[in-house]
Design a protein around this motif. Sequence first.
Motif, PDB file in Angstrom:
ATOM      1  N   ASN A   1      -3.547  -3.133  -8.464  1.00 22.58           N
ATOM      2  CA  ASN A   1      -4.666  -2.390  -7.910  1.00 22.58           C
ATOM      3  C   ASN A   1      -5.948  -2.960  -8.501  1.00 22.58           C
ATOM      4  O   ASN A   1      -6.032  -3.191  -9.695  1.00 22.58           O
ATOM      5  CB  ASN A   1      -4.525  -0.897  -8.255  1.00 22.58           C
TER       6      ASN A   1
ATOM      7  N   LEU B   1      -8.239  -1.929   3.127  1.00 27.03           N
ATOM      8  CA  LEU B   1      -6.939  -2.259   2.541  1.00 27.03           C
ATOM      9  C   LEU B   1      -6.651  -3.756   2.604  1.00 27.03           C
ATOM     10  O   LEU B   1      -6.001  -4.300   1.711  1.00 27.03           O
ATOM     11  CB  LEU B   1      -5.827  -1.498   3.258  1.00 27.03           C
TER      12      LEU B   1
ATOM     13  N   SER C   1      -9.722   6.779   0.366  1.00 24.29           N
ATOM     14  CA  SER C   1      -9.537   8.192   0.042  1.00 24.29           C
ATOM     15  C   SER C   1     -10.395   9.019   0.985  1.00 24.29           C
ATOM     16  O   SER C   1     -11.593   8.785   1.107  1.00 24.29           O
ATOM     17  CB  SER C   1      -9.939   8.453  -1.409  1.00 24.29           C
TER      18      SER C   1
ATOM     19  N   VAL D   1      -3.421   3.618  -1.418  1.00 21.17           N
ATOM     20  CA  VAL D   1      -3.686   2.913  -2.668  1.00 21.17           C
ATOM     21  C   VAL D   1      -2.977   1.563  -2.635  1.00 21.17           C
ATOM     22  O   VAL D   1      -1.776   1.497  -2.392  1.00 21.17           O
ATOM     23  CB  VAL D   1      -3.214   3.739  -3.885  1.00 21.17           C
ATOM     24  N   THR D   2      -3.747   0.519  -2.885  1.00 21.15           N
ATOM     25  CA  THR D   2      -3.195  -0.826  -2.925  1.00 21.15           C
ATOM     26  C   THR D   2      -2.532  -1.042  -4.280  1.00 21.15           C
ATOM     27  O   THR D   2      -3.042  -0.637  -5.310  1.00 21.15           O
ATOM     28  CB  THR D   2      -4.318  -1.855  -2.694  1.00 21.15           C
ATOM     29  N   CYS D   3      -1.395  -1.700  -4.237  1.00 30.49           N
ATOM     30  CA  CYS D   3      -0.606  -1.879  -5.444  1.00 30.49           C
ATOM     31  C   CYS D   3      -0.214  -3.342  -5.596  1.00 30.49           C
ATOM     32  O   CYS D   3      -0.137  -4.071  -4.617  1.00 30.49           O
ATOM     33  CB  CYS D   3       0.643  -1.003  -5.319  1.00 30.49           C
TER      34      CYS D   3
ATOM     35  N   HIS E   1       0.841  -1.195   0.000  1.00 32.31           N
ATOM     36  CA  HIS E   1       0.000   0.000   0.000  1.00 32.31           C
ATOM     37  C   HIS E   1       0.878   1.248   0.000  1.00 32.31           C
ATOM     38  O   HIS E   1       1.884   1.295   0.700  1.00 32.31           O
ATOM     39  CB  HIS E   1      -0.894   0.009   1.240  1.00 32.31           C
TER      40      HIS E   1
ATOM     41  N   ASP F   1      -8.912   0.509  -1.932  1.00 33.55           N
ATOM     42  CA  ASP F   1      -8.227   1.784  -1.734  1.00 33.55           C
ATOM     43  C   ASP F   1      -9.031   2.621  -0.740  1.00 33.55           C
ATOM     44  O   ASP F   1     -10.218   2.384  -0.525  1.00 33.55           O
ATOM     45  CB  ASP F   1      -8.127   2.562  -3.053  1.00 33.55           C
TER      46      ASP F   1
ATOM     47  N   THR G   1      -9.135   7.452  -7.067  1.00 33.43           N
ATOM     48  CA  THR G   1      -8.063   7.121  -6.134  1.00 33.43           C
ATOM     49  C   THR G   1      -6.955   6.293  -6.777  1.00 33.43           C
ATOM     50  O   THR G   1      -5.771   6.578  -6.584  1.00 33.43           O
ATOM     51  CB  THR G   1      -8.636   6.391  -4.907  1.00 33.43           C
ATOM     52  N   ALA G   2      -7.299   5.282  -7.555  1.00 34.00           N
ATOM     53  CA  ALA G   2      -6.293   4.408  -8.164  1.00 34.00           C
ATOM     54  C   ALA G   2      -5.339   5.171  -9.086  1.00 34.00           C
ATOM     55  O   ALA G   2      -4.204   4.739  -9.301  1.00 34.00           O
ATOM     56  CB  ALA G   2      -6.972   3.277  -8.938  1.00 34.00           C
TER      57      ALA G   2
END
Length: 160
Positions: free
Chosen positions: A144, A116, A123, A139-141, A3, A121, A58-59
């Motif tokens: 995503n 998460l 925001s 933001v999760t990566c 994240h 995500d 958000t992404a």
Amino acid sequence: MHHHGYLWTGPKQRFDQEALRRPPHTDPPPAGSRPELIQRYREVVAEFPTSDLPPLETALWLMKPGSVVRGTWDEAKEAADWLGERLAEYAPRFDSDAERDSLRVTQLVNSAARQLSWGGDVSLGFYLERPSYLSLALVTCSPNRAAPDLPCPSPGGEVK
């Protein structure tokens, strides 16, 4: 999965410039378009990928330069803790008494950790003393869920 944390604070008027918060359209304005339309498109093409201004989705933070990442965490709880620290830091400046409430802040942090943990995500936005605004995002990566084709802004990046 990890994240990334993002923070932006600035004039509400700047935050409200939605055209600069959207990625540029893939097709430029057609030849013969009004000069102001062409100029606006050029401005968005130049500014969106380099600006720290929060994107509308958000992404899309993942399209921004790695230099605007405020932290990277492997664990959802650690990322949510960072969010809680930022909320505590800015709470005295929140425009609304209700948003300063410590129970509300705790609920936001707990909700963020849950979100998460399954790859979502987070925001959040708050009015500060007028006319300022605070935007916080996690933001999760890798990948995503909302934008799986976007690359991670800091591949192999430092995890805090």
